[in-house]
Motif scaffolding. Structure first.
Motif, PDB file in Angstrom:
ATOM      1  N   THR A  15       0.834  -1.215   0.000  1.00  0.00           N
ATOM      2  CA  THR A  15       0.000   0.000   0.000  1.00  0.00           C
ATOM      3  C   THR A  15       0.861   1.254   0.000  1.00  0.00           C
ATOM      4  O   THR A  15       0.605   2.203  -0.763  1.00  0.00           O
ATOM      5  CB  THR A  15      -0.925  -0.005   1.239  1.00  0.00           C
ATOM      6  OG1 THR A  15      -1.760  -1.159   1.203  1.00  0.00           O
ATOM      7  CG2 THR A  15      -1.799   1.246   1.253  1.00  0.00           C
ATOM      8  N   LEU A  16       1.903   1.297   0.839  1.00  0.00           N
ATOM      9  CA  LEU A  16       2.792   2.460   0.885  1.00  0.00           C
ATOM     10  C   LEU A  16       3.558   2.619  -0.420  1.00  0.00           C
ATOM     11  O   LEU A  16       3.752   3.743  -0.911  1.00  0.00           O
ATOM     12  CB  LEU A  16       3.770   2.314   2.054  1.00  0.00           C
ATOM     13  CG  LEU A  16       3.193   2.539   3.457  1.00  0.00           C
ATOM     14  CD1 LEU A  16       4.199   2.123   4.524  1.00  0.00           C
ATOM     15  CD2 LEU A  16       2.810   4.017   3.641  1.00  0.00           C
ATOM     16  N   VAL A  60      -5.063   1.780  -7.703  1.00  0.00           N
ATOM     17  CA  VAL A  60      -5.588   0.622  -6.975  1.00  0.00           C
ATOM     18  C   VAL A  60      -6.800   0.000  -7.683  1.00  0.00           C
ATOM     19  O   VAL A  60      -7.032  -1.213  -7.562  1.00  0.00           O
ATOM     20  CB  VAL A  60      -5.964   1.012  -5.528  1.00  0.00           C
ATOM     21  CG1 VAL A  60      -4.715   1.338  -4.731  1.00  0.00           C
ATOM     22  CG2 VAL A  60      -6.971   2.155  -5.498  1.00  0.00           C
ATOM     23  N   ASP A  61      -7.576   0.825  -8.425  1.00  0.00           N
ATOM     24  CA  ASP A  61      -8.743   0.249  -9.100  1.00  0.00           C
ATOM     25  C   ASP A  61      -8.321  -0.659 -10.261  1.00  0.00           C
ATOM     26  O   ASP A  61      -8.972  -1.671 -10.535  1.00  0.00           O
ATOM     27  CB  ASP A  61      -9.702   1.349  -9.592  1.00  0.00           C
ATOM     28  CG  ASP A  61      -9.008   2.428 -10.402  1.00  0.00           C
ATOM     29  OD1 ASP A  61      -7.764   2.475 -10.393  1.00  0.00           O
ATOM     30  OD2 ASP A  61      -9.714   3.229 -11.038  1.00  0.00           O
ATOM     31  N   LEU A  74      -4.336   5.686  -0.562  1.00  0.00           N
ATOM     32  CA  LEU A  74      -3.850   6.671   0.402  1.00  0.00           C
ATOM     33  C   LEU A  74      -3.818   8.045  -0.257  1.00  0.00           C
ATOM     34  O   LEU A  74      -3.300   8.200  -1.364  1.00  0.00           O
ATOM     35  CB  LEU A  74      -2.446   6.294   0.887  1.00  0.00           C
ATOM     36  CG  LEU A  74      -2.332   4.986   1.674  1.00  0.00           C
ATOM     37  CD1 LEU A  74      -0.890   4.783   2.131  1.00  0.00           C
ATOM     38  CD2 LEU A  74      -3.268   4.992   2.877  1.00  0.00           C
ATOM     39  N   TYR A  75      -4.390   9.040   0.428  1.00  0.00           N
ATOM     40  CA  TYR A  75      -4.423  10.398  -0.107  1.00  0.00           C
ATOM     41  C   TYR A  75      -3.383  11.253   0.614  1.00  0.00           C
ATOM     42  O   TYR A  75      -3.116  11.075   1.799  1.00  0.00           O
ATOM     43  CB  TYR A  75      -5.822  11.005   0.047  1.00  0.00           C
ATOM     44  CG  TYR A  75      -6.872  10.296  -0.772  1.00  0.00           C
ATOM     45  CD1 TYR A  75      -7.074  10.627  -2.113  1.00  0.00           C
ATOM     46  CD2 TYR A  75      -7.649   9.283  -0.206  1.00  0.00           C
ATOM     47  CE1 TYR A  75      -8.049   9.972  -2.865  1.00  0.00           C
ATOM     48  CE2 TYR A  75      -8.608   8.622  -0.945  1.00  0.00           C
ATOM     49  CZ  TYR A  75      -8.806   8.975  -2.284  1.00  0.00           C
ATOM     50  OH  TYR A  75      -9.759   8.312  -3.032  1.00  0.00           O
ATOM     51  N   GLY A  76      -2.789  12.192  -0.105  1.00  0.00           N
ATOM     52  CA  GLY A  76      -1.782  13.062   0.485  1.00  0.00           C
ATOM     53  C   GLY A  76      -0.413  12.390   0.471  1.00  0.00           C
ATOM     54  O   GLY A  76      -0.260  11.223   0.092  1.00  0.00           O
TER      55      GLY A  76
END
Length: 380
Positions: A15-16, A60-61, A74-76
């Motif tokens: 994810t990161l 991610v989609d 993750l936003y930002g």
């Protein structure tokens, strides 16, 4: 205790990585989809393929559409602390998983009766690391850089002044090869060099693959005492006194007989045990001689001397390199048949071809003709 990288940690790492393309770029050299749990293998493989094809990371989609695996968007910006956590854990994760896979592979090899590639497999697994060393800053501390280089290289005298004047001085990590015809003085030169190193307070390991340890020692007796080989037994008491006296003003010499056909890994194993038992690393090893060594690789055709000698030379040089033992390695090689008829044999006259010359830092031919011997001379 090693850290357990469970599925939750693995998913967080992915994810990161998706949230910050720089993180992916910095770890892409060690990233292997097979390190991850089975449920993430297809995802990581797709991320790598997508990045190679399109020059960026997939949203991610798209990942969900392709792999059916759902990741949080993750936003930002990713915080600096999160980046530090990621870099530390992605390296640790890849190291652990690479070693686990290597151990399984080695177990399979042993069950099938094979052992030759085990050290290579384990070594490759332990060399997993991130590229955090940015190299040498040329303009920063030139004096410190030169002093460091001065200590590493070119500070070892051969003990032969005329030789040093031509070849300069020898350095740690270097591979020096003497060549000569059979009976042309290879062993004598190597033994003289061993004594010269020891008299300069260097600790030397002399590995003989031909002569017995006692016979090598007897030759060294003659060189240290000045008593000829034929008179050594007649003056045993004198030799005893002079050799013991020389010990107090020189480094030590260790003579180890190894069987012909030994491999560089056998030499390395001996040197590791030497370190443990003696508490120090030798300053030089002298291998008499490299043509009698076989490559570590099991499936090498030994009749292909070019390949055989190349692999042996590279392995010997690697043993002496700073990443291993950081000492000078000196050995010898036969001259081939064409060299017997040449007044001044060249690199093309080395047995097996030029492959070992290409690996060596210095090649020295010993010219020992009947005419020179009449004058009491040997030509390097």
């Amino acid at each position: 205790m090693s850290k357990k990288y469970d599925a939750d940690i693995q998913k967080t790492l992915i994810t990161l990585m998706l949230a910050d393309p720089d993180l992916y770029t910095r770890c892409s050299n060690i990233l292997n989809e097979h390190y991850f749990d089975k449920k993430f293998v297809k995802t990581v493989a797709f991320i790598k393929e997508y990045a190679d094809t399109y020059g960026g990371l997939p949203p991610v989609d798209i990942i969900k559409a392709e792999t059916k695996e759902d990741f949080e968007r993750l936003y930002g910006e990713v915080s600096e602390s999160s980046k530090s956590w990621f870099m530390e854990n992605i390296e640790g994760f890849c190291k652990v998983k690479a070693l686990e896979r290597a151990i399984i592979k080695c177990s399979d090899l042993i069950e099938n009766g094979g052992t030759g590639d085990i050290e290579k497999i384990i070594k490759e697994a332990t060399m997993i690391y991130l590229q955090q060393n940015m190299g040498l800053n040329y303009f920063e501390n030139p004096k410190e850089r030169l002093e460091r280089l001065k200590q590493m290289n070119g500070d070892i005298s051969s003990g032969w002044k005329s030789f040093d004047d031509v070849a300069y001085q020898l350095g740690r990590g270097e591979l020096i090869v003497f060549t000569a015809i059979s009976g042309g003085g290879k062993s004598v030169a190597l033994q003289n060099l061993t004594v010269n190193f020891a008299l300069r307070k260097m600790n030397v390991v002399y590995i003989t693959l031909e002569l017995a340890e006692e016979l090598v020692a007897k030759r060294l007796d003659a060189m240290i005492t000045g008593i000829s080989n034929v008179n050594i037994f007649k003056q045993i008491d004198t030799v005893d006194v002079q050799v013991k006296s020389a010990k107090h003003k020189s480094g030590n010499i260790f003579i180890k007989k190894m069987p012909s056909g030994s491999k560089p890994n056998d030499i390395k194993a001996y040197l590791r045990e030497f370190q443990i038992q003696n508490g120090f690393t030798p300053d030089a090893i002298v291998v008499d001689y490299m043509d009698l060594i076989h490559p570590n690789e099991r499936r090498v055709d030994l009749s292909n001397l070019f390949v055989k000698d190349k692999l042996v030379a590279e392995a010997l040089r690697d043993i002496g390199s700073p990443k291993e033992f950081n000492f000078i390695c000196v050995t010898a090689s036969q001259v081939n048949r064409s060299g017997y008829d040449s007044a001044t044999p060249g690199l093309n006259n080395m047995a097996g071809g030029i492959s070992k010359a290409n690996t060596a830092d210095l090649v020295v031919n010993i010219n020992n003709t009947a005419q020179l011997r009449e004058q009491g001379l040997i030509q390097f």
